[in-house]
Write an enzyme that holds these catalytic residues in place. Sequence first.
Site, PDB file in Angstrom:
ATOM      1  N   ASP A 124      42.912  -3.206  55.975  1.00 12.28           N
ATOM      2  CA  ASP A 124      41.733  -3.514  56.772  1.00 12.28           C
ATOM      3  C   ASP A 124      41.791  -4.939  57.314  1.00 12.28           C
ATOM      4  OD1 ASP A 124      39.260  -2.761  57.903  1.00 12.28           O
ATOM      5  OD2 ASP A 124      38.183  -3.833  56.333  1.00 12.28           O
ATOM      6  N   ASP A 135      44.684  -4.576  60.551  1.00 13.42           N
ATOM      7  CA  ASP A 135      44.440  -3.932  61.849  1.00 13.42           C
ATOM      8  C   ASP A 135      43.735  -4.869  62.826  1.00 13.42           C
ATOM      9  OD1 ASP A 135      41.977  -3.827  60.580  1.00 13.42           O
ATOM     10  OD2 ASP A 135      41.922  -1.640  60.445  1.00 13.42           O
ATOM     11  N   ASP A 175      37.857   1.877  63.424  1.00 13.01           N
ATOM     12  CA  ASP A 175      38.191   1.221  62.164  1.00 13.01           C
ATOM     13  C   ASP A 175      37.044   1.326  61.173  1.00 13.01           C
ATOM     14  OD1 ASP A 175      39.549  -0.515  60.289  1.00 13.01           O
ATOM     15  OD2 ASP A 175      38.255  -2.126  60.994  1.00 13.01           O
ATOM     16  N   ASP A 216      37.112   3.293  57.618  1.00  9.52           N
ATOM     17  CA  ASP A 216      36.867   2.532  56.387  1.00  9.52           C
ATOM     18  C   ASP A 216      35.817   3.218  55.527  1.00  9.52           C
ATOM     19  OD1 ASP A 216      38.703   0.602  57.067  1.00  9.52           O
ATOM     20  OD2 ASP A 216      37.213  -0.868  57.739  1.00  9.52           O
TER      21      ASP A 216
END
Length: 198
Positions: free
Chosen positions: A67, A70, A88, A92
């Site tokens: 995380d 990216d 994203d 997550d």
Amino acid sequence: MAKLNLLPQRIPQGAADAIGRTVGGLGITPNMISLAGLIGNAIAGFLVTREMLVAAGIVFLVFSALDFVDGAVARATNTASPYGAVFDAVLDRWGEALVLAGIAWYFGDRGEYVQAGVTYAALFGSIAVSYMRARAEVNGLEMREGLFRRQERVVLIGLGLLFNALTVVIWLLAVLANLTALQRFWLIGRGLRAMDSR
């Protein structure tokens, strides 16, 4: 808004730039990294259901660390976009939910139904924390504050898996995640009232 964060939101800028340029130079896109993180967390959740807690903890921490990568790649390659940020964030949330679902399964399979219920409370709290941020941003407020954000939850869950301390960890997570959701709810209310008074 008062800053009450336990862990940093991002890795240091110099390190992030170096990682972003290196990984981006390999032709790996930010969305590919986000998807890899989801797959890794799904594997970690499965490993929990098989009672392979140490392996699950390692996989969860390693893939959750993506995380940080990216976003660094998106900035270094100038490919950051609103869609990528949403992609994203959604992945997550799915990844964390899959691991918590695996933990609930683990407790339920062992007949520890109270802990399984507490795990669902932790899942609710983690989703509520993210939802509060989304609602704040919809209303024009920046919301990165929070005592127990995703970074802190990941570290706590990872430690619980590595050290076979899931019962203690899941209680802490349920309480602290929901308190953080309430903290953000209060901060949103304060921020909106301040906007209305201008």
